[in-house]
Design a protein around this motif. Structure first.
Motif, short mmCIF file in Angstrom:
data_model
loop_
_atom_site.label_atom_id
_atom_site.label_comp_id
_atom_site.label_asym_id
_atom_site.label_seq_id
_atom_site.Cartn_x
_atom_site.Cartn_y
_atom_site.Cartn_z
N ARG A 1 0.83 -1.22 0.00
CA ARG A 1 0.00 0.00 0.00
C ARG A 1 0.86 1.26 0.00
O ARG A 1 0.59 2.22 -0.71
CB ARG A 1 -0.92 0.01 1.21
CG ARG A 1 -2.11 -0.90 1.06
CD ARG A 1 -3.09 -0.72 2.22
NE ARG A 1 -3.96 -1.86 2.30
CZ ARG A 1 -3.95 -2.77 3.27
NH1 ARG A 1 -3.13 -2.64 4.28
NH2 ARG A 1 -4.76 -3.79 3.24
N TYR A 2 1.91 1.24 0.81
CA TYR A 2 2.82 2.39 0.88
C TYR A 2 3.47 2.64 -0.49
O TYR A 2 3.50 3.77 -0.98
CB TYR A 2 3.90 2.15 1.94
CG TYR A 2 5.00 3.18 1.88
CD1 TYR A 2 4.83 4.44 2.43
CD2 TYR A 2 6.21 2.88 1.25
CE1 TYR A 2 5.84 5.39 2.34
CE2 TYR A 2 7.22 3.82 1.17
CZ TYR A 2 7.02 5.07 1.72
OH TYR A 2 8.02 6.01 1.63
N ALA B 1 2.45 1.62 -3.48
CA ALA B 1 1.44 2.00 -4.46
C ALA B 1 1.09 3.48 -4.31
O ALA B 1 0.99 4.20 -5.31
CB ALA B 1 0.19 1.13 -4.32
N ASN B 2 0.93 3.95 -3.10
CA ASN B 2 0.62 5.36 -2.85
C ASN B 2 1.78 6.25 -3.29
O ASN B 2 1.57 7.31 -3.89
CB ASN B 2 0.29 5.61 -1.39
CG ASN B 2 -1.04 5.03 -0.99
OD1 ASN B 2 -1.91 4.83 -1.83
ND2 ASN B 2 -1.21 4.75 0.29
N ALA B 3 3.00 5.83 -2.99
CA ALA B 3 4.17 6.62 -3.38
C ALA B 3 4.28 6.73 -4.90
O ALA B 3 4.52 7.81 -5.44
CB ALA B 3 5.45 6.00 -2.80
N TYR B 4 4.09 5.61 -5.60
CA TYR B 4 4.18 5.65 -7.05
C TYR B 4 3.02 6.41 -7.67
O TYR B 4 3.17 7.09 -8.67
CB TYR B 4 4.31 4.24 -7.62
CG TYR B 4 5.69 3.66 -7.39
CD1 TYR B 4 6.81 4.27 -7.96
CD2 TYR B 4 5.88 2.56 -6.60
CE1 TYR B 4 8.07 3.78 -7.74
CE2 TYR B 4 7.15 2.06 -6.37
CZ TYR B 4 8.24 2.67 -6.94
OH TYR B 4 9.50 2.17 -6.71
N GLU B 5 1.86 6.33 -7.06
CA GLU B 5 0.71 7.09 -7.55
C GLU B 5 0.99 8.59 -7.46
O GLU B 5 0.70 9.35 -8.39
CB GLU B 5 -0.55 6.72 -6.77
CG GLU B 5 -1.79 7.43 -7.26
CD GLU B 5 -3.04 7.03 -6.50
OE1 GLU B 5 -4.12 7.16 -7.09
OE2 GLU B 5 -2.94 6.61 -5.33
N ARG B 6 1.57 9.02 -6.35
CA ARG B 6 1.93 10.44 -6.19
C ARG B 6 2.94 10.86 -7.26
O ARG B 6 2.86 11.95 -7.82
CB ARG B 6 2.49 10.70 -4.80
CG ARG B 6 1.45 10.73 -3.71
CD ARG B 6 2.01 11.23 -2.39
NE ARG B 6 3.17 10.48 -1.92
CZ ARG B 6 3.11 9.39 -1.17
NH1 ARG B 6 1.95 8.91 -0.78
NH2 ARG B 6 4.22 8.78 -0.78
#
Length: 63
Positions: free
Chosen positions: A22-23, A25-30
């Motif tokens: 999750r961490y 995925a969120n970092a790459y999404e940003r």
């Protein structure tokens, strides 16, 4: 009792993996959103290709 302890340990490991996924995925999404906001198309493409290379190095796979 040993099987229960092993199952608990496996469940904890899986939970830890999900937290990390999750961490990441969120970092790459940003990072993708930041690339999309990049006004210079060439810079955005370079950043996107860099992100792609990083993902391939980190997780394997390819085109």
């Amino acid at each position: 009792m040993g099987k229960l302890r092993a199952a608990e340990k496996i469940a904890q490991c899986l939970d830890d993996c999900l937290v990390e996924i999750r961490y990441l995925a969120n970092a790459y999404e940003r990072r993708v959103l930041a690339v999309q906001r990049e006004p210079d198309r060439d810079t955005a493409l370079d950043r996107l290709l860099g992100l792609r290379r990083e993902l391939i190095e980190r997780f394997g796979g390819g085109p």
